[in-house]
Design an enzyme around this catalytic site. Structure first.
Site, PDB file in Angstrom:
ATOM      1  N   ARG A  62      -4.994  -9.178  -2.121  1.00  0.00           N
ATOM      2  CA  ARG A  62      -5.611  -8.266  -1.155  1.00  0.00           C
ATOM      3  C   ARG A  62      -7.030  -7.900  -1.553  1.00  0.00           C
ATOM      4  NH1 ARG A  62      -0.561  -4.225  -0.739  1.00  0.00           N
ATOM      5  NH2 ARG A  62       0.875  -5.515   0.470  1.00  0.00           N
ATOM      6  N   ASP A 102      -3.007 -13.481   7.329  1.00  0.00           N
ATOM      7  CA  ASP A 102      -1.806 -12.662   7.215  1.00  0.00           C
ATOM      8  C   ASP A 102      -0.604 -13.584   7.256  1.00  0.00           C
ATOM      9  OD1 ASP A 102      -0.852  -9.594   7.501  1.00  0.00           O
ATOM     10  OD2 ASP A 102       0.537 -10.906   8.572  1.00  0.00           O
ATOM     11  N   ARG A 154      -9.644  -4.290   2.584  1.00  0.00           N
ATOM     12  CA  ARG A 154      -8.896  -3.082   2.280  1.00  0.00           C
ATOM     13  C   ARG A 154      -9.732  -1.988   1.632  1.00  0.00           C
ATOM     14  NH1 ARG A 154      -3.111  -3.344   2.468  1.00  0.00           N
ATOM     15  NH2 ARG A 154      -2.961  -1.971   0.665  1.00  0.00           N
ATOM     16  N   TYR A 200      11.145 -10.209   8.300  1.00  0.00           N
ATOM     17  CA  TYR A 200      10.394  -9.623   9.415  1.00  0.00           C
ATOM     18  C   TYR A 200      10.988 -10.037  10.751  1.00  0.00           C
ATOM     19  CZ  TYR A 200       6.557  -7.805   6.543  1.00  0.00           C
ATOM     20  OH  TYR A 200       5.807  -7.085   5.650  1.00  0.00           O
ATOM     21  N   ARG A 253     -14.732  -5.238  10.227  1.00  0.00           N
ATOM     22  CA  ARG A 253     -13.446  -5.243  10.928  1.00  0.00           C
ATOM     23  C   ARG A 253     -13.352  -4.153  11.981  1.00  0.00           C
ATOM     24  NH1 ARG A 253      -8.189  -5.750   9.388  1.00  0.00           N
ATOM     25  NH2 ARG A 253      -7.942  -4.918  11.486  1.00  0.00           N
TER      26      ARG A 253
END
Length: 354
Positions: free
Chosen positions: A37, A86, A41, A161, A50
């Protein structure tokens, strides 16, 4: 396809990098560093580019992906870039109705709960993710001798998921299928292994120098369940990309009891979270593998002297390893001070310079 068939000498440019040498368990000029990451972030420049762009859309814009992937390399001087994407991107690309909701994570509109639902998991083709090929072409041109790590979600985590419909603390629907309908579970993971393999192949063929398989939720399983119900699918992914000759990294969270089995799945490098010291992790994994990790991310919020002390503990535990890539034991936290990461990279480089 072998490494020599890959694009325009990219492997040649990165082959002597400290990161790839460590993955191959060869002598290195210093211990290489990168962070999970790291592409975003905590970086203000990431938040700026973003702004107003949904996560999945940002993963499909090659220019934006290139900029975000390069940001931590410029700022922190890390030894490898990690492709900005992702784990659900390939699932979105084959037409599943899902989205990434801020503060929640991936949410699937219609969970996979029956054999009939498997029909929605069609094969992934390079044309489905042409933006990935374009972005990696741009990135490798900018990165030069710095390796680019491609990545994908592992079959178990993707299945979780899909079956749960989103993030889950207890994975009750997932485990109910795994225990209650093992044939359906095996077919689901096998289908996801094919999709994941295709996604990694696209990245490698475009110029990625290594790949990492993220199994974020697999630590929820007991070792026997992992071996029986998950390991075959993960091994299928690693086998599918073996001929390319690029290092393959395997990482999960809370996987201390699974390290030996995860090493058997076929990766060249096993990622270790902060719960197990690297020397003990090496004993569990066994010989013939490099290790990656494993500073607790929360340590970065402590004073610099403490960060250095805890970093020394990681490096000391790694002293006898066949190969070591320094990383956090999980991802960079959003509220982390970016300067603390920059100082950490410099400290590891200086402390381990040979």
């Amino acid at each position: 396809m072998s490494a020599i068939d890959r694009p325009s000498g990219q492997q040649t440019k990165t082959d002597e990098s400290a990161f790839l040498k460590a993955c191959r368990r060869e002598p290195v000029p210093h211990t290489p560093v990168w962070f999970m990451r790291q592409a975003g972030r905590s970086l203000p420049e990431y938040l700026k580019v973003r702004e107003g762009i949904p996560m999945l859309e940002s993963c499909m814009r090659p220019e934006l992906v290139t900029e975000i992937t390069l940001q931590p390399v410029r700022r922190h001087k890390v030894d490898a870039a990690i492709y900005f994407s992702d784990i659900v991107v390939p699932l979105k690309a084959i037409g599943l109705d899902l989205d990434i909701k801020p503060g929640v994570g991936p949410v699937v509109a219609d969970p996979i709960r029956s054999r009939a639902d498997l029909a929605r998991l069609r094969d992934l083709t390079p044309d489905d993710v042409s933006y990935v090929t374009e972005a990696i072409g741009m990135l490798t041109g900018e990165l030069g001798s710095t390796p680019l790590i491609g990545f994908a979600g592992a079959p178990f985590t993707l299945a979780s998921y899909l079956v749960e419909g989103g993030p889950s603390r207890n994975h009750e629907h997932t485990k109910a299928m795994m225990y209650g309908d093992p044939a359906l579970w095996a077919d689901l993971l096998d289908r996801l292994a094919d999709i994941t393999s295709a996604f990694l192949k696209v990245q490698i063929e475009a110029g990625a120098s290594a790949v990492q398989l993220f199994d974020s939720w697999v630590g929820a399983l007991a070792p026997a369940d992992y071996r029986r119900s998950v390991l075959p699918a993960s091994a299928k992914v690693f086998d599918a990309v073996a001929a390319y000759g690029v290092p393959r990294i395997h990482f999960g969270v809370g996987t201390g009891e699974l390290l030996g089995a995860m090493g058997e799945a076929g990766a060249d490098v096993v990622g270790v979270d902060w719960r197990v010291p690297l020397d003990e992790a090496a004993r569990r994994v066994g010989p013939g593998k490099a290790l990656q990790g494993n500073l607790d991310p929360a340590v970065l919020f402590a004073p610099t002297a403490v960060v250095e002390e805890k970093t020394d503990e990681v490096l000391d535990a790694a002293a006898g390893l066949e190969g070591h890539v320094f990383n956090l034991g999980h991802g960079v936290l959003p509220s982390m001070d970016p300067d603390a990461l920059t100082r950490l990279v410099e400290y590891v480089h200086t402390r381990t310079a040979r």
